[in-house]
Enzyme design. Structure first.
Site, PDB file in Angstrom:
ATOM      1  N   LYS A   1      -0.070   4.178  -1.656  1.00 32.97           N
ATOM      2  CA  LYS A   1       1.319   4.421  -1.490  1.00 32.97           C
ATOM      3  C   LYS A   1       1.801   5.331  -2.442  1.00 32.97           C
ATOM      4  O   LYS A   1       1.171   5.564  -3.446  1.00 32.97           O
ATOM      5  CB  LYS A   1       2.129   2.927  -1.905  1.00 32.97           C
ATOM      6  CG  LYS A   1       1.634   1.803  -1.139  1.00 32.97           C
ATOM      7  CD  LYS A   1       2.123   1.641   0.317  1.00 32.97           C
ATOM      8  CE  LYS A   1       1.798   0.532   1.014  1.00 32.97           C
ATOM      9  NZ  LYS A   1       2.095   0.766   2.384  1.00 32.97           N
TER      10      LYS A   1
ATOM     11  N   HIS B   1      -6.011  -0.634  12.554  1.00 36.58           N
ATOM     12  CA  HIS B   1      -4.738  -0.740  12.161  1.00 36.58           C
ATOM     13  C   HIS B   1      -3.992  -1.265  13.658  1.00 36.58           C
ATOM     14  O   HIS B   1      -3.861  -0.531  14.588  1.00 36.58           O
ATOM     15  CB  HIS B   1      -4.197   0.179  11.377  1.00 36.58           C
ATOM     16  CG  HIS B   1      -2.825  -0.001  10.814  1.00 36.58           C
ATOM     17  ND1 HIS B   1      -1.737  -0.418  11.526  1.00 36.58           N
ATOM     18  CD2 HIS B   1      -2.427  -0.059   9.558  1.00 36.58           C
ATOM     19  CE1 HIS B   1      -0.461  -0.748  10.948  1.00 36.58           C
ATOM     20  NE2 HIS B   1      -0.938  -0.639   9.461  1.00 36.58           N
TER      21      HIS B   1
END
Length: 476
Positions: free
Chosen positions: A168, A286
């Site tokens: 992040k 994902h």
């Protein structure tokens, strides 16, 4: 009843697509569809219409059916049950002969089952809830490139969940700073870090630069800790040729794992799974975009079906829900997803949304991934709901730690090891979880800070996708 061969339009139920006396064969592919017929359309006709339009039928009688053994190739709707406490909805059970499908092709399977029926006018809504894939068809697929057991042996990590984190912010970092995040998280105690679904090769960070800096971070962290580490390098790209180029470069750099997105499509996923097995690289998937068709209860495709397709396709990891995190995840429904991915033999269990028995015929399991809004203070809940064979990914719960990224990773590792130790000693870790964490935090400043920061954070929203037989809103 009309003659089957009269020219013109005949109700599907009168053309052989409704067969309440049909006994499914062991080799049949079975589907459970949630149907919401238009007003005035009987559920038997709606179920027959789905069977017909997903197999051999068209809107009118065609004489060329006589050139085939049409009774063999017709899908058969053999049962229609009302959905409990939901007026206007039924579960239609449909059997498809195995000869309708190309071997080892998710693309062909899905083109038949979901390809042409979801916009069908006689239905207000349609959802594919579950499938029974027969052993005869399962054995035509490669299955996971490695599977749970082989992955653990590859990594040398046993007896506990695997720890990870998504880097992040997921967009905007330079390659060098991105690599710094990876190094700090792995050095602090995580097993894996990962790219997020929308990191590919953007102007702020091209894929080759990211791969180089991430693998430098992985190698340095391995040297510092003596543990095998990895970073999920996302090789998703606009063409298969570009994906192969990126994957080959990742393998040349020594990466133990690469990553793809669900959005690349079923054929591309199967192709990458074959590459992953051939190159001895773990394949992470994902589930980007799945919520557009899995979340709503009356229309789309259940994630338990996607889980089955992806196990056949050959991925080693797939995101499958957390129960306690920020994303959709009813406890019983999520348990059904995890069973579908991990178990060798599954019994029908409507409390988990499982409509059929499923045998995987020794096909390896897929490691579920739990990510999205989880933190160290939930460790006892995560292990209780999700078990041991799972990857717990603490993105914000690592990188958002007030003391830094390495401290965030350390907090998660200490919390996990404290909980596993308690479990192994026979302690009721779920009931005693807060006390176990408090005791561990008294000896570790990083965990103490994590609990002080996020200890009261929960995401207790009612789930939209719950089993019909029990009311089970997310409750952590």
């Amino acid at each position: 009843m009309a003659d089957r061969w009269n020219a013109g339009v005949i109700p599907y139920a009168e053309m052989g697509y409704w067969q309440p006396d049909y006994e499914p064969k062991d080799t049949d592919i079975l589907c459970a569809f949630r149907i919401t017929p238009q007003d005035g359309v009987p559920p038997e006709e709606a179920g027959a219409a789905v069977a017909g339009e997903s197999s051999t039928a068209t809107w009118t009688v065609v004489w060329t059916d006589r050139l085939t053994t049409f009774e063999h190739y017709q899908a058969k709707c053999y049962k229609v049950d009302p959905v409990p406490n939901t007026p206007g909805q039924w579960i239609a059970y449909i059997a498809y002969d195995i000869d309708l499908f190309e071997e080892a092709s998710i693309a062909n399977l899905t083109s038949s089952i979901i390809g042409n029926v979801f916009g069908f006018k006689p239905l207000k809504a349609l959802r594919l809830e579950d499938m029974r894939i027969p052993t005869h068809y399962v054995k035509t697929f490669q299955g996971p490139a490695h599977g749970i057991v082989m992955e653990r042996e590859h990594l040398g990590k046993f007896g506990r969940p695997i720890l990870g984190a998504t880097t992040k912010p997921k967009l905007g970092l330079s390659a060098r700073n991105y690599g710094r995040v990876v190094y700090e998280a792995l050095r602090g105690g995580l097993d894996f870090t990962k790219d997020d679904e929308n990191i590919n090769s953007q102007p702020f960070m091209r894929w080759r630069d990211r791969f180089l800096f991430c693998m430098e971070a992985v190698n340095r962290a391995q040297a510092a800790t003596g543990e095998i580490k990895g970073h999920y390098l996302n090789v998703t790209a606009g063409t298969m040729e570009e994906m192969y180029e990126r994957a080959n470069f990742a393998a040349e750099l020594g990466s133990v794992i690469v990553m793809i997105d669900l959005t690349i499509g079923y054929t591309a996923i199967q192709s990458m799974a074959k590459w992953a097995r051939d190159n001895n690289v773990i394949l992470h998937l994902h589930r980007a975009g799945h919520g557009t068709y899995t979340r709503q209860k009356n229309h789309g495709v259940s994630f338990r079906v996607i889980s089955k397709w992806m196990r056949l396709a050959g991925v080693d990891h797939i995101h499958a829900g957390t129960v306690v995190g920020k994303l959709e995840g009813d406890p019983m429904t999520t348990a059904g997803f995890y069973d579908t991915l991990r178990k060798d033999s599954i019994k029908a269990d409507l409390s988990k949304g499982l409509y059929f028995d499923q045998e995987w015929a020794s096909m390896p399991g897929v490691m579920p991934v739990a990510s999205g809004g989880i933190h160290a203070g939930q460790m006892h809940q995560l292990i209780h709901y999700l078990g041991e064979d799972v990857i717990l990914q603490f993105g914000g719960g690592t990188i958002g730690h007030p003391m830094g990224i390495a401290a965030g990773a350390e907090a998660n590792r200490v919390a996990l090891e404290a909980m596993i130790k308690a479990r192994n000693e026979g302690v009721d870790y779920y009931k005693e979880g807060p006390e176990i964490l408090k005791k561990a935090a008294s000896r570790n400043r990083a965990l103490d800070t994590a609990l002080a920061t996020w200890g009261d954070i929960t995401f207790n929203y009612e789930s939209t996708d719950t089993p019909d037989v029990v009311a089970t809103p997310t409750n952590a």
